[in-house]
Design a protein around this motif. Structure first.
Motif, PDB file in Angstrom:
ATOM      1  N   GLY A 191       0.910  -1.287  -0.033  1.00 47.91           N
ATOM      2  CA  GLY A 191       0.015   0.073   0.019  1.00 47.91           C
ATOM      3  C   GLY A 191       0.722   1.137   0.052  1.00 47.91           C
ATOM      4  N   PHE A 192       0.324   1.978  -0.974  1.00 47.99           N
ATOM      5  CA  PHE A 192       1.174   3.517  -0.715  1.00 47.99           C
ATOM      6  C   PHE A 192       0.144   4.502  -0.232  1.00 47.99           C
ATOM      7  N   VAL A 193       0.395   5.063   0.912  1.00 49.19           N
ATOM      8  CA  VAL A 193      -0.336   5.951   1.381  1.00 49.19           C
ATOM      9  C   VAL A 193       0.224   7.508   1.382  1.00 49.19           C
ATOM     10  N   ALA A 194      -0.670   8.273   0.762  1.00 50.45           N
ATOM     11  CA  ALA A 194      -0.237   9.807   0.622  1.00 50.45           C
ATOM     12  C   ALA A 194       0.016  10.465   1.559  1.00 50.45           C
ATOM     13  N   ARG A 195       0.898  11.348   1.851  1.00 49.41           N
ATOM     14  CA  ARG A 195       1.094  12.326   2.909  1.00 49.41           C
ATOM     15  C   ARG A 195       1.000  13.805   2.625  1.00 49.41           C
ATOM     16  N   ARG A 196       1.027  14.515   3.515  1.00 50.99           N
ATOM     17  CA  ARG A 196       0.688  15.819   3.257  1.00 50.99           C
ATOM     18  C   ARG A 196       1.748  16.615   2.504  1.00 50.99           C
ATOM     19  N   ASP A 197       3.158  16.025   2.683  1.00 53.45           N
ATOM     20  CA  ASP A 197       4.087  16.500   1.912  1.00 53.45           C
ATOM     21  C   ASP A 197       4.459  15.967   0.464  1.00 53.45           C
ATOM     22  N   HIS A 198       3.486  15.523  -0.008  1.00 59.53           N
ATOM     23  CA  HIS A 198       3.460  15.052  -1.258  1.00 59.53           C
ATOM     24  C   HIS A 198       4.484  13.610  -1.432  1.00 59.53           C
ATOM     25  N   THR A 199       4.570  12.889  -0.447  1.00 61.26           N
ATOM     26  CA  THR A 199       5.083  11.779  -0.573  1.00 61.26           C
ATOM     27  C   THR A 199       4.497  10.858  -0.118  1.00 61.26           C
ATOM     28  N   PHE A 200       4.842   9.448  -0.287  1.00 58.03           N
ATOM     29  CA  PHE A 200       4.078   8.309   0.062  1.00 58.03           C
ATOM     30  C   PHE A 200       4.743   7.627   1.391  1.00 58.03           C
ATOM     31  N   ASP A 201       3.981   6.839   2.429  1.00 62.15           N
ATOM     32  CA  ASP A 201       4.314   6.074   3.199  1.00 62.15           C
ATOM     33  C   ASP A 201       3.950   4.578   2.678  1.00 62.15           C
ATOM     34  N   VAL A 202       4.923   3.689   2.768  1.00 65.85           N
ATOM     35  CA  VAL A 202       4.464   2.484   2.217  1.00 65.85           C
ATOM     36  C   VAL A 202       4.472   1.167   3.253  1.00 65.85           C
ATOM     37  N   TYR A 203       3.400   0.746   3.132  1.00 66.44           N
ATOM     38  CA  TYR A 203       2.856  -0.684   4.030  1.00 66.44           C
ATOM     39  C   TYR A 203       2.941  -1.956   3.188  1.00 66.44           C
ATOM     40  N   SER A 204       3.192  -2.869   4.045  1.00 67.47           N
ATOM     41  CA  SER A 204       3.351  -4.356   3.084  1.00 67.47           C
ATOM     42  C   SER A 204       2.923  -5.667   3.985  1.00 67.47           C
ATOM     43  N   ALA A 205       2.599  -6.490   3.382  1.00 67.87           N
ATOM     44  CA  ALA A 205       2.415  -7.766   3.883  1.00 67.87           C
ATOM     45  C   ALA A 205       1.190  -7.831   4.929  1.00 67.87           C
ATOM     46  N   GLY A 206       0.277  -6.968   4.493  1.00 68.30           N
ATOM     47  CA  GLY A 206      -1.068  -6.980   5.377  1.00 68.30           C
ATOM     48  C   GLY A 206      -2.315  -7.732   4.476  1.00 68.30           C
ATOM     49  N   GLY A 207      -3.226  -7.746   5.452  1.00 67.24           N
ATOM     50  CA  GLY A 207      -4.310  -8.572   4.449  1.00 67.24           C
ATOM     51  C   GLY A 207      -5.792  -8.912   5.214  1.00 67.24           C
ATOM     52  N   LEU A 208      -6.704  -9.060   4.491  1.00 67.87           N
ATOM     53  CA  LEU A 208      -8.010  -9.593   5.196  1.00 67.87           C
ATOM     54  C   LEU A 208      -7.940 -10.825   5.128  1.00 67.87           C
ATOM     55  N   GLY A 209      -9.173 -11.655   5.586  1.00 73.20           N
ATOM     56  CA  GLY A 209      -9.282 -13.211   5.128  1.00 73.20           C
ATOM     57  C   GLY A 209      -8.709 -13.734   6.251  1.00 73.20           C
ATOM     58  N   ASN A 210      -8.372 -14.968   6.160  1.00 73.64           N
ATOM     59  CA  ASN A 210      -7.856 -15.933   7.210  1.00 73.64           C
ATOM     60  C   ASN A 210      -6.378 -15.140   7.851  1.00 73.64           C
ATOM     61  N   ASN A 211      -6.308 -15.334   9.102  1.00 75.48           N
ATOM     62  CA  ASN A 211      -5.101 -14.926   9.673  1.00 75.48           C
ATOM     63  C   ASN A 211      -4.927 -13.298   9.068  1.00 75.48           C
ATOM     64  N   PRO A 212      -5.875 -12.099   9.335  1.00 72.95           N
ATOM     65  CA  PRO A 212      -5.710 -10.919   8.931  1.00 72.95           C
ATOM     66  C   PRO A 212      -4.364 -10.217   9.474  1.00 72.95           C
ATOM     67  N   LYS A 213      -4.011  -9.408   8.809  1.00 73.63           N
ATOM     68  CA  LYS A 213      -2.716  -8.727   9.460  1.00 73.63           C
ATOM     69  C   LYS A 213      -2.572  -7.353   8.999  1.00 73.63           C
ATOM     70  N   MET A 214      -2.457  -6.379   9.697  1.00 73.92           N
ATOM     71  CA  MET A 214      -2.074  -5.329   9.392  1.00 73.92           C
ATOM     72  C   MET A 214      -0.644  -5.034   8.593  1.00 73.92           C
ATOM     73  N   GLY A 215      -0.576  -4.024   7.763  1.00 77.89           N
ATOM     74  CA  GLY A 215       0.634  -4.079   7.068  1.00 77.89           C
ATOM     75  C   GLY A 215       1.744  -3.489   7.978  1.00 77.89           C
ATOM     76  N   VAL A 216       2.787  -3.973   7.490  1.00 80.39           N
ATOM     77  CA  VAL A 216       4.457  -3.452   7.943  1.00 80.39           C
ATOM     78  C   VAL A 216       4.490  -2.053   7.430  1.00 80.39           C
ATOM     79  N   LEU A 217       5.082  -1.091   8.246  1.00 78.83           N
ATOM     80  CA  LEU A 217       5.388   0.158   7.646  1.00 78.83           C
ATOM     81  C   LEU A 217       6.908  -0.003   7.192  1.00 78.83           C
TER      82      LEU A 217
END
Length: 519
Positions: A191-217
């Motif tokens: 996931g590419f998450v927009a920031r106010r300063d026109h950059t992205f924070d990047v999250y990875s390895a998350g997902g719904l379904g079985n064994n759901p996980k929030m992404g790692v920043l």
């Protein structure tokens, strides 16, 4: 302004050449020469699956960011008329599913879709899926910046890996333009998450379904021109550490279990360094401003939203259950074709937005789509369900319709009941795990008799900074769910406030109601 997809023409020719095998396998399946399982393993890679019972097919039309341009809308309208299509479903991954197709029709439709740059390849199977984008990107007043141009480049880039790499399972890439996080970019595969300063924070390895996980920043404040490096690093990491032996654990989120969140972040950044040293993938994206004159003022309401462009509006159309009546496609198409710069965007909650409308256009589309959800509860989400889906346990659409039929006559005020999310099985295609109230197909045994039921999830939230998965709150018989919601509605209505206020002021009241229906 809308931009058509201009993917590499050589790659497009390769994809089209692959369709010959799709046609062959489809004929074999309908002639019962191969099994449902064999066909599913093959056809999914083309965005098509046999429906429950094996007598018809569905085709998933991919639209980057859910954007349907005038040419693509014309194609859908022509196809509905030509093939007498009787079911169109908007998905939570911003695609259009075309249902109840014969073997001949699905083979013809998939060919014709390619001619309009609607690439169904990777619409299912172990491939990069449709790239998701906040549906009002580029027009939303509160957005940090327009992320859609970067998503278009990402989508074209991801398609190249279909021919290059065998991944363990599917890969979902999302872009979010604001903290609303409607694409769930903080808990998707990437996931590419927009920031106010026109950059992205990047999250990875998350997902719904079985064994759901929030992404790692995995990184913060990256230059948007570097997006493709992160995509390639993601794919390399998934290939390197993904589980090829066990399909049940072959999703990126399981890498958090095997490596640990910090170990995963380290592995990702190692691959990123390698890609940045070896490849030249910088983007030079030019955002194209929307230049269009308004023609008057409209008051905002549930279905009308003022854009950041003065005098322009977005019109919300939420077809009940996410199912657009096919007979409405022709009049929508006729209206939109004559409207300057108006395009459609599918939302991850199975809604549709018409963007860049002036006052007169907005009013025309509002009237045309008046048979639409008109309050928060009616915009509830339901996957296609077991009536069509091979793997679905319960019929989400049937439950949605039953609920609406029983609750609409009670005329609860808007906000008394929240938006609910219904999935027929643990796959979470109805995103039940992020619903304020979510339901997932299940079975409840009473007096040794298995009965249709749904698992209840409470307290899910998608907004950035507050995101959490719903808590498993017990199993409710399918037949009791409308009464469960009605009891909640009456309890909230007595307090003369919204569900969100009620649950904050009466944290134990919901649990008391739940106990009544889950005992």
């Amino acid at each position: 302004m809308a931009k058509e997809n201009h993917m590499d023409q050589e790659l497009k020719k390769e994809f089209q050449a692959d369709l010959a095998e799709f046609h062959l396998m489809t004929r074999k399946f309908y002639q019962k020469e191969i099994s449902v399982k064999e066909y599913k393993g093959f056809s999914g890679g083309f965005g098509s699956y046999a429906q429950r019972g094996g007598g018809s097919s569905m085709l998933r039309l991919r639209f980057t960011g859910g954007e349907i341009t005038k040419d693509k809308l014309q194609f859908i309208a022509d196809s509905v008329e030509k093939y007498k299509i009787d079911k169109l479903h908007l998905t939570t991954c911003q695609t259009v599913q075309v249902h109840n197709l014969s073997d001949v029709t699905v083979s013809s439709l998939i060919e014709e879709a390619f001619e309009h740059d609607i690439i169904t390849r990777g619409g299912g199977g172990d491939f990069p899926r449709n790239v998701m984008v906040s549906p009002l990107s580029g027009v939303e007043k509160e957005e940090y910046f327009d992320v859609l141009p970067y998503a278009r480049e990402a989508a074209d880039f991801l398609l190249t890996f279909i021919k290059q790499v065998k991944m363990p399972r599917k890969l979902k890439v999302c872009f979010s333009n604001s903290p609303k996080n409607v694409t769930h970019a903080t808990f998707r595969d990437l996931g590419f998450v927009a920031r106010r300063d026109h950059t992205f924070d990047v999250y990875s390895a998350g997902g719904l379904g079985n064994n759901p996980k929030m992404g790692v920043l995995v990184d913060e404040g990256i230059d948007p021109s570097k997006v493709l490096y992160y995509i390639k690093a993601m794919i390399l990491t998934f290939v390197q550490y993904g589980n090829y032996e066990n399909r049940g654990k072959a999703r990126t989120r399981y890498m958090q279990d095997t490596l640990g969140p910090e170990g995963y972040r380290t592995a990702f950044l190692e691959n990123l360094s390698k890609v940045m040293a070896e490849d030249s993938l910088d983007l030079n994206v030019q955002e194209v401003p929307i230049i269009k004159e308004g023609c008057g003022f409209l008051e905002e309401n549930f279905r009308i939203t003022a854009q950041k462009q003065d005098g322009l509006y977005s019109v919300l159309y939420h077809p009940f259950g996410g199912n657009i009546p096919p007979e409405l496609i022709a009049p929508i198409n006729k209206a939109v074709q004559k409207m300057d710069q108006v395009v459609l965007r599918i939302s991850p909650d199975e809604s549709l937005y018409f963007i860049n409308c002036n006052k007169d256009e907005a009013l025309e589309l509002l009237e045309l789509t008046k048979d639409s959800a008109s309050n928060l509860f009616e915009t509830s989400v339901a996957c296609i369900g077991s009536g069509i889906c091979q793997v679905g346990l319960r019929d989400s659409q049937k439950l949605y319709n039953t609920i609406m039929d029983k609750i609409r006559p009670l005329d609860f005020a808007d906000g008394v009941l929240p938006k609910i999310h219904i999935s027929g099985c643990p796959s979470s295609c109805g995103t039940h795990q992020i619903g304020t109230l979510g339901f997932r197909g299940a079975t409840k045994v009473i007096d040794k008799k298995p009965l249709p039921a749904f698992q209840l999830y409470i307290g899910g939230e998608e907004t950035q900074g507050n995101a959490q998965f719903g808590e498993d709150a017990g199993t409710i018989l399918e037949a009791d769910i409308p009464d469960f919601l009605i009891e909640i509605g009456h309890a909230v209505q007595e307090k003369h406030n919204s569900y969100s206020d009620w649950i904050q002021e009466n944290p134990d009241a919901l649990k008391v109601i739940i106990q009544t229906f889950t005992k």
